[in-house]
Write an enzyme that holds these catalytic residues in place. Structure first.
Site, PDB file in Angstrom:
ATOM      1  N   SER A   9     -15.466  -3.423  37.669  1.00  0.00           N
ATOM      2  CA  SER A   9     -14.687  -2.196  37.499  1.00  0.00           C
ATOM      3  C   SER A   9     -13.292  -2.547  36.997  1.00  0.00           C
ATOM      4  CB  SER A   9     -14.569  -1.439  38.820  1.00  0.00           C
ATOM      5  OG  SER A   9     -13.697  -0.329  38.671  1.00  0.00           O
ATOM      6  N   THR A  26      -9.272  -8.345  31.446  1.00  0.00           N
ATOM      7  CA  THR A  26      -9.256  -7.494  30.255  1.00  0.00           C
ATOM      8  C   THR A  26      -7.969  -7.681  29.469  1.00  0.00           C
ATOM      9  OG1 THR A  26     -10.717  -5.917  31.356  1.00  0.00           O
ATOM     10  CG2 THR A  26      -9.486  -5.115  29.439  1.00  0.00           C
ATOM     11  N   VAL A  57      -8.619  -8.328  39.402  1.00  0.00           N
ATOM     12  CA  VAL A  57      -9.190  -9.409  38.606  1.00  0.00           C
ATOM     13  C   VAL A  57      -9.741  -8.871  37.285  1.00  0.00           C
ATOM     14  CG1 VAL A  57     -10.922 -11.254  38.518  1.00  0.00           C
ATOM     15  CG2 VAL A  57      -9.686 -10.820  40.633  1.00  0.00           C
ATOM     16  N   CYS A  58     -10.427  -7.737  37.327  1.00  0.00           N
ATOM     17  CA  CYS A  58     -10.985  -7.152  36.105  1.00  0.00           C
ATOM     18  C   CYS A  58      -9.879  -6.718  35.148  1.00  0.00           C
ATOM     19  CB  CYS A  58     -11.882  -5.965  36.442  1.00  0.00           C
ATOM     20  SG  CYS A  58     -13.333  -6.396  37.431  1.00  0.00           S
ATOM     21  N   ALA A  59      -8.825  -6.134  35.682  1.00  0.00           N
ATOM     22  CA  ALA A  59      -7.697  -5.711  34.850  1.00  0.00           C
ATOM     23  C   ALA A  59      -7.023  -6.916  34.209  1.00  0.00           C
ATOM     24  CB  ALA A  59      -6.703  -4.911  35.685  1.00  0.00           C
TER      25      ALA A  59
END
Length: 176
Positions: free
Chosen positions: A54, A64, A59-61
């Site tokens: 998500s 990205t 971590v995903c942000a």
């Protein structure tokens, strides 16, 4: 069944297990404007396909943002980040974060990407989301690089993925 971990606890992954050299499945995903976008297959460009649980996690942000910054220099390459986030939320994230060098796509409708690429979390707290993975597809549509992180909370190996993308796109000489 392939596996990864979530904070040290094993979780199973469902779907097809792709190997290097396999043909990258062509799948349909949803963009922020609700249009359909196909990824995979041979497009004449290399593709960096990034799976994250998500965009609404640190971590995903971070991942990205890093791919957005670093992949822009690789010629003849398209970069996609795929999650189960609703297309509106992914669009808002990209707008807020200034993400312009990659496309955020959603697999929320039928999990076609997650199943075709073997990254659908089958059990545990995040069941139904994608694990953290990076695939590089060469210009002919074959898997040139694959990493499923050992633990979903770990960032991927950016250098290895981006070097593979530069090679797969034919612009390896431009990467230092």
């Amino acid at each position: 069944m392939q596996q990864t971990k979530l904070q040290g606890v094993s979780v199973g992954l469902s779907g097809s297990e792709l190997k290097l050299g396999d043909k990258a499945p062509v799948v349909s995903l949803v963009a922020a404007d609700l249009s359909e976008v196909k990824v995979g297959g041979g497009t004449g460009k290399a593709q960096v396909i990034i799976a994250v649980p998500s965009l609404d996690t640190d971590v995903c942000a971070t991942e990205t943002r890093k791919f957005n910054e670093r992949a822009a220099s690789i010629k003849n390459t398209e970069v996609f980040v795929i999650s189960m986030d609703l297309p509106f939320a992914a669009g808002r994230f990209c707008s807020t974060e200034g993400i312009k060098n990659l496309r955020a796509l959603s697999d929320f409708r039928d999990k076609e990407f997650a199943r075709a690429y073997g990254v659908l979390i089958a059990d545990g707290a995040l069941a139904g989301l994608t694990c953290r993975a990076v695939f590089v597809v060469d210009t002919a549509g074959k898997i040139a690089y694959k990493q499923i992180t050992d633990d979903i909370v770990d960032e991927p190996d950016y250098d290895a993925a981006l070097n593979a993308a530069a090679f797969a796109s034919g612009s390896a000489a431009t990467q230092g």
